[in-house]
Every structure is written in C-alpha cells, then in structure tokens.
Design a protein around this motif. Structure first.
Motif, PDB file in Angstrom:
ATOM      1  N   ILE A  10      33.007  44.122  82.258  1.00 54.46           N
ATOM      2  CA  ILE A  10      32.873  45.506  82.742  1.00 54.46           C
ATOM      3  C   ILE A  10      32.455  46.418  81.592  1.00 54.46           C
ATOM      4  CG2 ILE A  10      34.133  47.494  83.667  1.00 54.46           C
ATOM      5  CD1 ILE A  10      35.867  45.496  85.239  1.00 54.46           C
ATOM      6  N   VAL A  11      33.131  46.274  80.455  1.00 54.77           N
ATOM      7  CA  VAL A  11      32.799  47.087  79.288  1.00 54.77           C
ATOM      8  C   VAL A  11      31.354  46.847  78.867  1.00 54.77           C
ATOM      9  CG1 VAL A  11      33.249  47.399  76.815  1.00 54.77           C
ATOM     10  CG2 VAL A  11      35.163  47.284  78.433  1.00 54.77           C
ATOM     11  N   ARG A  12      30.953  45.585  78.838  1.00 53.74           N
ATOM     12  CA  ARG A  12      29.593  45.245  78.413  1.00 53.74           C
ATOM     13  C   ARG A  12      28.550  45.880  79.337  1.00 53.74           C
ATOM     14  NH1 ARG A  12      28.305  41.419  74.963  1.00 53.74           N
ATOM     15  NH2 ARG A  12      30.339  40.373  75.231  1.00 53.74           N
ATOM     16  N   LYS A  13      28.812  45.847  80.630  1.00 57.06           N
ATOM     17  CA  LYS A  13      27.854  46.423  81.578  1.00 57.06           C
ATOM     18  C   LYS A  13      27.753  47.935  81.397  1.00 57.06           C
ATOM     19  CE  LYS A  13      26.395  45.864  86.365  1.00 57.06           C
ATOM     20  NZ  LYS A  13      26.667  45.140  87.637  1.00 57.06           N
ATOM     21  N   LEU A  14      28.871  48.599  81.135  1.00 59.13           N
ATOM     22  CA  LEU A  14      28.859  50.039  80.897  1.00 59.13           C
ATOM     23  C   LEU A  14      28.105  50.370  79.610  1.00 59.13           C
ATOM     24  CD1 LEU A  14      32.562  50.798  81.902  1.00 59.13           C
ATOM     25  CD2 LEU A  14      30.548  51.830  82.985  1.00 59.13           C
ATOM     26  N   GLU A  16      25.768  48.521  78.147  1.00 58.58           N
ATOM     27  CA  GLU A  16      24.344  48.245  78.353  1.00 58.58           C
ATOM     28  C   GLU A  16      23.665  49.353  79.152  1.00 58.58           C
ATOM     29  OE1 GLU A  16      24.432  44.414  80.165  1.00 58.58           O
ATOM     30  OE2 GLU A  16      24.606  43.323  78.252  1.00 58.58           O
ATOM     31  N   ALA A  17      24.448  50.083  79.947  1.00 59.48           N
ATOM     32  CA  ALA A  17      23.899  51.205  80.716  1.00 59.48           C
ATOM     33  C   ALA A  17      23.867  52.492  79.894  1.00 59.48           C
ATOM     34  CB  ALA A  17      24.721  51.415  81.987  1.00 59.48           C
ATOM     35  N   GLY A  18      24.291  52.400  78.626  1.00 59.39           N
ATOM     36  CA  GLY A  18      24.204  53.548  77.744  1.00 59.39           C
ATOM     37  C   GLY A  18      25.486  54.346  77.583  1.00 59.39           C
ATOM     38  N   ILE A  40      44.819  45.234  82.262  1.00 61.15           N
ATOM     39  CA  ILE A  40      43.882  45.914  81.372  1.00 61.15           C
ATOM     40  C   ILE A  40      43.275  47.127  82.069  1.00 61.15           C
ATOM     41  CG2 ILE A  40      41.797  45.684  79.959  1.00 61.15           C
ATOM     42  CD1 ILE A  40      42.297  42.662  79.922  1.00 61.15           C
ATOM     43  N   ASP A  41      43.418  48.294  81.454  1.00 62.10           N
ATOM     44  CA  ASP A  41      42.750  49.510  81.908  1.00 62.10           C
ATOM     45  C   ASP A  41      41.554  49.773  80.996  1.00 62.10           C
ATOM     46  OD1 ASP A  41      44.635  49.870  83.901  1.00 62.10           O
ATOM     47  OD2 ASP A  41      45.900  51.176  82.666  1.00 62.10           O
ATOM     48  N   ILE A  42      40.540  50.390  81.553  1.00 59.91           N
ATOM     49  CA  ILE A  42      39.311  50.663  80.809  1.00 59.91           C
ATOM     50  C   ILE A  42      39.036  52.157  80.842  1.00 59.91           C
ATOM     51  CG2 ILE A  42      36.805  50.264  80.750  1.00 59.91           C
ATOM     52  CD1 ILE A  42      37.488  47.508  82.116  1.00 59.91           C
ATOM     53  N   ALA A  43      38.642  52.712  79.700  1.00 57.46           N
ATOM     54  CA  ALA A  43      38.275  54.122  79.607  1.00 57.46           C
ATOM     55  C   ALA A  43      36.817  54.218  79.159  1.00 57.46           C
ATOM     56  CB  ALA A  43      39.185  54.848  78.619  1.00 57.46           C
ATOM     57  N   THR A  44      36.095  55.182  79.706  1.00 55.65           N
ATOM     58  CA  THR A  44      34.662  55.285  79.449  1.00 55.65           C
ATOM     59  C   THR A  44      34.198  56.734  79.566  1.00 55.65           C
ATOM     60  OG1 THR A  44      32.474  54.554  80.216  1.00 55.65           O
ATOM     61  CG2 THR A  44      34.175  54.816  81.883  1.00 55.65           C
ATOM     62  N   ASP A  45      33.009  57.003  79.002  1.00 51.90           N
ATOM     63  CA  ASP A  45      32.430  58.338  79.201  1.00 51.90           C
ATOM     64  C   ASP A  45      31.504  58.373  80.414  1.00 51.90           C
ATOM     65  OD1 ASP A  45      30.353  56.862  78.163  1.00 51.90           O
ATOM     66  OD2 ASP A  45      29.791  58.311  76.618  1.00 51.90           O
ATOM     67  N   ALA A  46      31.396  57.251  81.125  1.00 48.21           N
ATOM     68  CA  ALA A  46      30.595  57.229  82.352  1.00 48.21           C
ATOM     69  C   ALA A  46      31.328  57.985  83.453  1.00 48.21           C
ATOM     70  CB  ALA A  46      30.341  55.793  82.798  1.00 48.21           C
ATOM     71  N   PRO A  47      30.671  58.911  84.152  1.00 45.13           N
ATOM     72  CA  PRO A  47      31.330  59.625  85.248  1.00 45.13           C
ATOM     73  C   PRO A  47      31.577  58.687  86.426  1.00 45.13           C
ATOM     74  CG  PRO A  47      29.031  60.282  85.067  1.00 45.13           C
ATOM     75  CD  PRO A  47      29.302  59.401  83.899  1.00 45.13           C
ATOM     76  N   PRO A  48      32.516  59.038  87.302  1.00 51.69           N
ATOM     77  CA  PRO A  48      32.891  58.150  88.410  1.00 51.69           C
ATOM     78  C   PRO A  48      31.724  57.694  89.271  1.00 51.69           C
ATOM     79  CG  PRO A  48      34.465  59.937  88.226  1.00 51.69           C
ATOM     80  CD  PRO A  48      33.363  60.253  87.267  1.00 51.69           C
ATOM     81  N   ASP A  49      30.767  58.589  89.590  1.00 50.92           N
ATOM     82  CA  ASP A  49      29.662  58.197  90.453  1.00 50.92           C
ATOM     83  C   ASP A  49      28.787  57.139  89.791  1.00 50.92           C
ATOM     84  OD1 ASP A  49      28.903  60.144  88.595  1.00 50.92           O
ATOM     85  OD2 ASP A  49      27.187  60.770  89.811  1.00 50.92           O
ATOM     86  N   LEU A  54      27.170  51.258  89.240  1.00 51.50           N
ATOM     87  CA  LEU A  54      26.989  50.067  88.408  1.00 51.50           C
ATOM     88  C   LEU A  54      27.674  48.827  88.967  1.00 51.50           C
ATOM     89  CD1 LEU A  54      27.387  51.561  84.808  1.00 51.50           C
ATOM     90  CD2 LEU A  54      25.353  50.410  85.727  1.00 51.50           C
ATOM     91  N   PHE A  55      28.753  49.027  89.740  1.00 52.80           N
ATOM     92  CA  PHE A  55      29.531  47.883  90.202  1.00 52.80           C
ATOM     93  C   PHE A  55      29.548  47.842  91.729  1.00 52.80           C
ATOM     94  CE2 PHE A  55      31.091  49.084  86.035  1.00 52.80           C
ATOM     95  CZ  PHE A  55      31.020  47.870  85.353  1.00 52.80           C
ATOM     96  N   PRO A  56      29.270  46.674  92.308  1.00 49.28           N
ATOM     97  CA  PRO A  56      29.129  46.587  93.770  1.00 49.28           C
ATOM     98  C   PRO A  56      30.421  46.768  94.546  1.00 49.28           C
ATOM     99  CG  PRO A  56      28.959  44.409  92.761  1.00 49.28           C
ATOM    100  CD  PRO A  56      28.968  45.396  91.635  1.00 49.28           C
TER     101      PRO A  56
END
Length: 406
Positions: A10-14, A16-18, A40-49, A54-56
């Motif tokens: 999941i982290v890798r895909k995020l 790779e999407a920048g 495991i929880d994941i934190a990111t700067d990608a907004p929810p939408d 990115l994930f089906p």
C-alpha cells in the motif's frame, strides 16, 4: 503475504503515485521495542478521494477525518491522511481538521512513543517527537503540553496508565501531575464503554494490578468507582494480591470484582451495569459470588450438590479465582487438589448432568405407574440424589427403591 507485506505494498503504491506514506503509531512503537504486531496503520499526505481512486476495495469510515480502510486479500488497513486537529470539543473529538504534513500530524498525537513513523521502503524511522528516546528511557510522556493533550481527549489519562503498565514504563512527572489535576474531568467527556474497553486492554497484559494502583494514586479510580473514595492505597494493594494467581485469560470483570470482594452481590451487579458489561459477564459475577458464598459457609454437603456444581461450565474458573485469594502456595494447591479429586470421583455423574441425561427419567417412572405431577418431580430429585450420593449406575435399582418407598 503477511500483513506487513500487504501494508508495504500500500505504501509503495502511494509513493509511486507521488505521495508520502508511512506506517504510523502503535506498530512503529512495538517495532522499535522489538515485537512488531500485525495491526498496521498507514499515514499519508494523499487525500481520501485519491486513496479511494488508487485502491479497488476501500471503505470510507471518516471523510471528515481523512480515514479510509483499504482491503487487500481479507486484510484491512486504516489509511489516514496527515492532519492537524483544530479546536477539540467535549473533551474527546476535534471540531474540524485540516490536512497537513507528517511533522504536524505527529504533534497532534497523544504520547511520544506513539508519535513515530516508519518508512518500510527505506527502512527508516521518522521521529519528530523524541519517541525513540522515551522508549529507551522507559517513559510515557505526552506530546507537548499534557493539559492540552488531556483536554483534547480525556481518555488519554487512562491510556497513559495502560501503556506504562503494559511496557513497565514510568509516567513522566509533568504528565503524571496533569493526570492528577484533570482526573475529575473524565466524565461526562468519556463514555463508560470506552473505559471498559481500556480495562479489557489492561487485563490482556501483565501488571494489571500496577495499572489499578496508578489509577487510584492519580485519582482516576475513585472517579470511575465512587465507592472507593475512602479506600487506602495499602488496602487496595492487598485486594490486588490475588491478581498474580488468577488463571490465564480470566475475564476482566473478575479482576475488577476482586476490588469489590466485600461488597454485596447486588452492589457488584450495580457496578457491572454501570460499566456497561454484558449480561454474560454479570451472570458470571453472580455465579462466582454464589460459589464463594457456598464454600465459605459450608453450604454444599452432599455429592449430588457437588456434582451439579462441577457440571457448570464456569465452576473451574471460579474455583481458581477463589484459590487465587489464598496467598500461601501450598494451601492454594491443596484447595485445588481437593476439588480436582472430588470432581474426578464424580466424573460419570457430571458428564450425565452436562448432557442432560438423568439416570432415572420421567418415562421410566411412568412405566412403573408413577403419574406426572408433584410426586413425580420429587421422585426424580430423589432418584438423582441416590444415583450420585450412592454412586449407583443402575436405574432399575433406584426405581425399585423409589416404588418401594412411594
């Protein structure tokens, strides 16, 4: 693939999407301590939408808080957008949030040991709050001003004590003082259900007694249980001595009721209901109290009574909890051995009781001219008493005696 491999994907895909993405919170803490978990929880700067694009397979659990559940091969991962909380209300939730950076996201979290991030691709821990240092020192410390952190979520006061007990850490003096000064504000901000959840989490690890002692020392226990307002710390310590001898995986409610051992069963049940525990838990408390009362008063005299007691699914657990109060190891072992011997001697009868198959049935009595009614009920009880007290396994012998004496 295990949970870590899925989370890393999941982290890798995020990335790779920048976007920036890390493992966050409790997993990083446990990883640093040397015992990583599967949660495991994941934190990111990608907004929810964008996360949902990115994930089906996703579930949106909190658009207002930027939280999305990503599902991969049956595993669920909470993916949260970095955020900054703005003005908490009710002492438990922010009025609104703003999307932010990893650095700012770390500073909104509760304790330094929970404020670190881990980059699974680069194998690097990002620590903006000195959480690693506090782990090495064995210290529970809030991130920033403890009064502010506890004002944001009052439950954090109990969480501080839980983490200290679980890891054998000490609570930072400033954090500890803030708990004492804010203990009275626990209610109504925190629902009793959340407190019950915290008790369950405490009981899942060693040092539950230490957590209870700390809660009492810092003023939280008497807020939750006003009955303990005048309880001296040494008296509480004596009540908690039994915890060390409780059987493995004892229900949390039995631990807590040990604190109220001298209370009436009505009072115990009232406390249970206040905690919002299940009816099953309340029934267990009532049963254990009944067993304890019967043993202390010598209320069980005949084998038939012992057999029916041992046939109950919770008897062994209750006996081990009662034995835990016997601090002398030899006496405790002798108590349990006495019950084990008696139970083994009554084993065939106990198995019959558990299967609901009495040796003498109503249909057998009817075949001998006994009509349904009060007399039959009394005869069935007498048949059971004879079968177990005299260790008889032949129903005809028992019926002949009943008919003869009828």
């Amino acid at each position: 693939m295990d949970s870590r491999a899925h989370a890393t994907a999941i982290v890798r895909k995020l990335v790779e999407a920048g976007y920036v993405a890390y493992f966050a919170g409790g997993w990083v803490r446990d990883f640093t301590l040397g015992h990583p978990s599967e949660d495991i929880d994941i934190a990111t700067d990608a907004p929810p939408d964008k996360i949902m694009d990115l994930f089906p397979r996703t579930l949106l659990v909190g658009l207002a808080f930027g939280v999305v559940i990503v599902i991969i091969e049956g595993h669920q991962f909470e993916v949260a957008t970095f955020r900054r909380d703005v003005h908490y209300i009710d002492g438990r939730r922010p009025e609104k949030i703003e999307l932010s950076t990893a650095h700012e996201d770390a500073y909104r979290r509760d304790f330094t040991i929970n404020g670190m991030f881990y980059d699974p691709i680069e194998d690097v821990v990002h620590d903006f709050v000195q959480g690693y240092d506090d782990i090495k020192k064995g210290v529970i410390r809030t991130i920033g001003d403890p009064h502010q952190r506890f004002g944001e979520d009052r439950l954090r006061m109990i969480r501080a004590i839980r983490f200290a007990a679980r890891f054998g850490f000490v609570i930072d003096p400033e954090t500890r003082q803030a708990i004492m000064e804010n203990a009275e504000t626990l209610f109504p901000a925190v629902a009793m259900e959340r407190i019950w959840q915290e008790f369950n989490k405490m009981a899942a690890y060693p040092n539950f007694d230490k957590a209870i002692m700390d809660m009492h020392s810092l003023g939280l226990l008497r807020v939750i249980f006003p009955e303990l307002e005048q309880l001296h710390l040494n008296d509480l310590r004596h009540r908690l001595d039994a915890f060390h001898h409780f059987p493995n995986e004892s229900p949390t409610i039995l631990y807590l009721m040990e604190i109220f051992q001298s209370e009436s069963i009505d009072r115990k049940c009232e406390i249970c209901r206040r905690l919002r525990v299940s009816n099953q838990n309340i029934e267990l408390v009532e049963f254990c109290d009944s067993v304890s009362q019967q043993l202390s008063t010598g209320g069980i005299r005949e084998d038939v009574e012992w057999a029916h007691l041992y046939a109950h699914r919770d008897t062994r657990l209750c006996l081990e909890v009662i034995a835990a109060r016997i601090l002398n190891q030899q006496e405790r072992a002798a108590f349990l051995e006495e019950h084990a011997r008696r139970e083994e001697a009554l084993r065939p009868h106990i198995e019959r009781i558990r299967k609901g198959k009495p040796l003498v049935t109503a249909s057998l009595l009817q075949q001998h001219g006994i009509l349904p009614g009060k007399q039959m009920g009394l005869l069935l009880k007498e048949a059971e008493r004879i079968a177990i007290n005299e260790n008889c396994h032949d129903p005809q012998i028992i019926i002949n005696r009943l008919v003869k004496n009828a």
